[in-house]
Write an enzyme that holds these catalytic residues in place. Sequence first.
Site, PDB file in Angstrom:
ATOM      1  N   CYS A  46      20.931  12.661 -37.316  1.00  0.00           N
ATOM      2  CA  CYS A  46      21.119  13.043 -38.723  1.00  0.00           C
ATOM      3  C   CYS A  46      20.698  11.912 -39.657  1.00  0.00           C
ATOM      4  CB  CYS A  46      22.563  13.459 -38.966  1.00  0.00           C
ATOM      5  SG  CYS A  46      23.041  14.887 -37.969  1.00  0.00           S
ATOM      6  N   THR A  47      20.951  10.693 -39.247  1.00  0.00           N
ATOM      7  CA  THR A  47      20.514   9.537 -40.038  1.00  0.00           C
ATOM      8  C   THR A  47      18.998   9.489 -40.079  1.00  0.00           C
ATOM      9  OG1 THR A  47      22.519   8.297 -39.507  1.00  0.00           O
ATOM     10  CG2 THR A  47      20.597   7.019 -40.213  1.00  0.00           C
TER      11      THR A  47
END
Length: 155
Positions: A46-47
Site C-alpha cells: 500500500c505504501t
Amino acid sequence: MNQPVIDRPAPDFELPATGGGSVRLSALRGRNVVIYFYPKDNTPGCTQEGQDFRDHYAELQALDAEVLGISRDSARTHENFSAKHGFPFPLLADTEEQVCALYDVIRLKNMYGKQVRGIERSTFLVDADGVLRREWRKVKVKGHVDEVLQALQSL
C-alpha cells in the site's frame, strides 16, 4: 452485491478526507478521477502504491485527473500515512465500509491460515462526466500507475 458498471454513472459517495473536511465524488465533475482502494496504511504494498501515484501525480494532473485513495483506516491514520510519504492527493476514510460496498471491493482473504474480510486492491477510472470508464481488480502494484496513465490518455 451490486457492482459498478462500465459506461454507467459511477456510484457517488462522500467520505472524510485528509486535510480536514470531506470529498464527494460528484463535486469533482469536470475532471477525471482515479479512485484506488487499498487494504491498509503503512503496509509495504500500500505504501508503494501510494508512492507510485505520488511520483506520477504531475502526469495525472496534466491529464486533468484527481486521485483518491480509499481504505478502511481512520482519518487520523490517513493523516499520518499521507504526511509521512508526502501524498499530494487526499486519502479517504471508509471506516464503515459503505463505499467499499458500493464498489464491491471487500473480499474474504487468507491471512496466516485464517479467513478475514479485507479490501481487494482495486482501481476505478471515472471520466469528467462522472461515468465509470475502467476498472482494475486484484491489482498488482508494479506497473499499475502506468496502466492508469495509458487509460487516461485514451479517454
